[in-house]
Design a protein around this motif. Sequence first.
Motif, PDB file in Angstrom:
ATOM      1  N   ILE A 249     -20.166  -1.361  10.526  1.00  0.00           N
ATOM      2  CA  ILE A 249     -20.704  -2.491  11.526  1.00  0.00           C
ATOM      3  C   ILE A 249     -19.732  -3.369  12.311  1.00  0.00           C
ATOM      4  N   ASN A 253     -19.434  -3.415  16.564  1.00  0.00           N
ATOM      5  CA  ASN A 253     -19.526  -4.710  17.156  1.00  0.00           C
ATOM      6  C   ASN A 253     -18.135  -5.081  17.704  1.00  0.00           C
ATOM      7  N   GLU A 279     -27.749  -1.212  14.287  1.00  0.00           N
ATOM      8  CA  GLU A 279     -28.225  -2.675  14.734  1.00  0.00           C
ATOM      9  C   GLU A 279     -27.331  -2.749  16.114  1.00  0.00           C
ATOM     10  N   LEU A 283     -28.192  -3.720  19.815  1.00  0.00           N
ATOM     11  CA  LEU A 283     -27.399  -4.577  20.671  1.00  0.00           C
ATOM     12  C   LEU A 283     -26.752  -4.379  21.989  1.00  0.00           C
ATOM     13  N   THR A 287     -27.817  -6.050  25.528  1.00  0.00           N
ATOM     14  CA  THR A 287     -26.913  -6.909  26.133  1.00  0.00           C
ATOM     15  C   THR A 287     -26.501  -5.967  27.198  1.00  0.00           C
ATOM     16  N   GLN A 423     -23.279 -15.355  30.360  1.00  0.00           N
ATOM     17  CA  GLN A 423     -23.326 -14.723  29.132  1.00  0.00           C
ATOM     18  C   GLN A 423     -24.128 -13.505  29.028  1.00  0.00           C
ATOM     19  N   ALA A 424     -23.605 -12.740  28.137  1.00  0.00           N
ATOM     20  CA  ALA A 424     -24.468 -11.473  27.519  1.00  0.00           C
ATOM     21  C   ALA A 424     -25.155 -12.143  26.339  1.00  0.00           C
ATOM     22  N   ASN A 425     -26.527 -11.669  26.162  1.00  0.00           N
ATOM     23  CA  ASN A 425     -27.197 -12.262  25.150  1.00  0.00           C
ATOM     24  C   ASN A 425     -28.078 -11.161  24.323  1.00  0.00           C
ATOM     25  N   SER A 426     -27.987 -11.341  23.021  1.00  0.00           N
ATOM     26  CA  SER A 426     -28.828 -10.458  22.177  1.00  0.00           C
ATOM     27  C   SER A 426     -30.321 -11.004  22.215  1.00  0.00           C
ATOM     28  N   TYR A 427     -30.851 -12.141  22.323  1.00  0.00           N
ATOM     29  CA  TYR A 427     -32.000 -12.531  22.397  1.00  0.00           C
ATOM     30  C   TYR A 427     -32.467 -12.115  24.012  1.00  0.00           C
TER      31      TYR A 427
ATOM     32  N   ILE B  47     -26.000 -15.916  14.959  1.00  0.00           N
ATOM     33  CA  ILE B  47     -27.323 -16.321  15.042  1.00  0.00           C
ATOM     34  C   ILE B  47     -27.932 -17.497  13.972  1.00  0.00           C
ATOM     35  N   GLY B  48     -28.458 -18.363  14.551  1.00  0.00           N
ATOM     36  CA  GLY B  48     -28.742 -19.432  13.814  1.00  0.00           C
ATOM     37  C   GLY B  48     -28.729 -20.629  14.599  1.00  0.00           C
ATOM     38  N   ASN B  52     -27.318 -20.933  18.636  1.00  0.00           N
ATOM     39  CA  ASN B  52     -28.264 -21.394  19.855  1.00  0.00           C
ATOM     40  C   ASN B  52     -27.381 -22.180  20.856  1.00  0.00           C
ATOM     41  N   HIS B  63     -23.577 -13.725  22.990  1.00  0.00           N
ATOM     42  CA  HIS B  63     -24.533 -14.093  21.750  1.00  0.00           C
ATOM     43  C   HIS B  63     -24.745 -12.917  20.960  1.00  0.00           C
ATOM     44  N   ALA B  64     -24.027 -12.754  19.838  1.00  0.00           N
ATOM     45  CA  ALA B  64     -23.913 -11.482  19.243  1.00  0.00           C
ATOM     46  C   ALA B  64     -25.259 -11.394  18.116  1.00  0.00           C
ATOM     47  N   LEU B  65     -24.863 -10.415  16.987  1.00  0.00           N
ATOM     48  CA  LEU B  65     -26.022 -10.173  16.051  1.00  0.00           C
ATOM     49  C   LEU B  65     -25.747 -11.220  15.125  1.00  0.00           C
ATOM     50  N   HIS B  66     -26.669 -11.503  14.062  1.00  0.00           N
ATOM     51  CA  HIS B  66     -26.484 -12.179  12.986  1.00  0.00           C
ATOM     52  C   HIS B  66     -25.034 -11.670  11.967  1.00  0.00           C
ATOM     53  N   ARG B  68     -22.349 -10.951  13.119  1.00  0.00           N
ATOM     54  CA  ARG B  68     -21.666  -9.995  13.594  1.00  0.00           C
ATOM     55  C   ARG B  68     -20.544 -10.778  14.977  1.00  0.00           C
TER      56      ARG B  68
END
Lengths: 573, 283
Positions: A249, A253, A279, A283, A287, A423-427, B47-48, B52, B63-66, B68
Amino acid sequence: MEKTLWKIGGEAGYGIMTTGLAFSKIASRSGYRLFDCTQYPSLIRGGHNTYEVVFSEGEVSSTKKKVDCLICLNKETYDLHKTRLHKESLVIFDPDDVNAGDEGKKIPVPFKKIINELAGQAIMANTVALGASVAALGGQEGVLMKVLEDQFLDKGKTVIELNQKFAKAGYDYVVKNYRSSVKHSLQGVTSKDEQLVITGNESFSLGSVMADCRVFVAYPMTPASSVLTVLAGWQNKTGMVVRHAEDEISVINTAIGASFAGARSAVATSGGGFALMTEGISLSGITETPLVVFIAQRPGPATGMPTWTEQGDLLFTVHSGHGEFPKIVLSAGDVEEMLDLTLQAYNLADIYQTPVFVLSDMLLSESHRTLSKTTVDRLVKEYSVNRGKSLAKTNGERYLRYRLADDGISARLPVGTKGFYYQANSYEHLEDGHTTEESSTRKQQVDKRQKKAEAYIKNDFRPPRIYGDIDSETVFVTWGSVKGSVLAAMEALASFGKKTALIHFTHLYPLDENRIKPFFSKEKRYILVENNSQGQLGKLLRQETGIEIREKLLKYDGRFFWPEEIVDYVNNK
Amino acid sequence: MSTINDFSGYQPTWCPGCGNWAIGVAVKTALVQLGFDPSSVTAVFGIGCSGNANDFLNCYGFHALHGRAIPAAIGIKIANHKMPVLVLSGDGDSYGEGGNHFLHACRGNHDLTVIIHDNCVYGLTTGQAAPTAKKGYVSKSTPNGIIENPVNPLALALTQGATFVSQAFAGDTPQLIDIIKKAVRHKGFSLVNVLQPCISFNKINTYGYYKEHTYKLDNDYKRDDYRQALEKASELNEEKFPLGVIYEVDRPDFTGELPQLDGEVLTEKKRFTGFDLLIKEFI
């Protein structure tokens, strides 16, 4: 072209791998082409290890059943492999340990006595045996000595001379006592071309350096581990940063972070490690961060059979990562394809800003094959590093990291460029990278990303490669290392007067239906050959193109295909 | 010279009164006072509620993964080791989901400033117990009280090799700014554990609770005494929270140990082309 198979077997921990590689280099430097493979259990000591090398004046793509020279470092080797011997096979063994039967021609060499006379350790038996076998096949002493010198260069003069002394003792013993039995298959031929003796993993490693990969991250996992150790061993020369992270993991990342910051980055693993990475694949997808992922497959599920071979993770790779986003899956069938596809993979990742996979399997990853240096030089010369669309600055307008574009590809701006930030965003995000949950933007960004797959199909997808005459009545369909066994089978079938062809896929996903369908338009015998139980390429072809291949030859016992079993299947089914 | 406005992105969506507001202001103020501008800093977000902040802070952001954020930040630092890299993450993010990465990043002394919003609760998923919640803490996911002991972030960082370990309170912004500045200046892994009341979901660890249970380290506190730092960290067992830099020592950071990075940053180096050096190993 005549092929000779040399094989050594013994207990794990007794230098089987080192000896096998030395023999491969001796064959290569004597002007021959070769393919080798090794089988070993997941143990450090004990258990039965073997290494076999097939060499010939012509190309060698696979091993074969008949053993021409068998070195038995213990009795088990003889018992397990005697069924592969024929009348003319040479069998080299220590008569104090092994009571060889009637199969083949016996070349007893008292390994232990020779070692005792020279005051050596028991482990030197492999070196004595190497020397003996080179003599028995008519090989040159000078080549043997030079290969040992190069192999132990790092360990210093004393170690080199020690190994040379024991190898020479074995060599001289055979020349003195068995002059009349000696063959000429290793006597040497003139070859125009210098050859590399290289594995699939090493080929990926070399390709990564040539492609200017600057950050490589991995966690050891058989059979991918040697990519990590090879690249780590080179880092002081190449300047690549190689991180052995705490888990897969962290591996993926870290690589994504480095790629976001502008460094070409890659990871390598096998199925279980890849499961942990998925996961991160997702990402990389959202991104839009370029990433190369090397997967050396082994039999699963879970821990499965770590040191054996399988092609069980094609569909897993194609469907990896939650959510919908483009990815590109490539797969190599031999070391040359591996080098070529690795170079491509890094460019594709940068051009399409998405994860690109290079699939291998244990057989390809750990088997050496000769690869012409001229070919390597040509691939390097033809290659240019393509970092894809990028900007040094904008013309006064605001920079949008995820700007909508016809081909879905937005230009990248190096992180740290003065006067900008983004920004690069995972959302899910707006064109500028800020988080959004708004419906029309969401749809635009999904479509934008998907357009990249369409652009790849249009600009960079490569249709399968055809071997043999495509008008043949029998046509094999493969991906990955099975190619080698099928090509050897086709050669054998041709020698009996049966013409066949092969459709071999290297670009596996996404597939271009329009350019694949013509290969399958005739009513003839298509045989899907895969090292798995479900015929995964067959399923993928049906899913993506509607093509259905009914006849399948599948093998999933952890072993590779023997060319002979493919020949038998074609003739008897 | 940049201003706080230069670093201010969207209006934060945090609950009115949330401790995150103070952390947000403190981060921006510290960056201004250190002389940075939004082009010269990278921040990685988990994330959280803490993560934000990606939309509220102007800078190069990932903005990474939870869980990570830390490994992504390590990668960024490797690619560009001259860029200051901050990690803005929560207790669930870095002590729970990403706990493994946290402890290994301490070992590697990666040069990151890791600012953890420690509120003992999962805010964004509406109030489940976090790894730092006190034993017995009742929440939606632990209706009979949490069975596990709380993670001790300071002790964890210390014992795994972090070279800068600190604790701050979201109710004391001036001290928080000061500690963040020291943490960013420190070369190596820097932890700023910020005690941060969640006014919506945590009715135990309130501003009042922390006012009662925290205290500032003395001015003459010796920051390079490992055993004393461990003692300070273990005061968590008595529900005492020291505020300040409890430990700071010099040790080469991860990129500082890499001969490949002793000059220009990795992304700016010339391409290696000595392929024949490698090829000869295979002949």
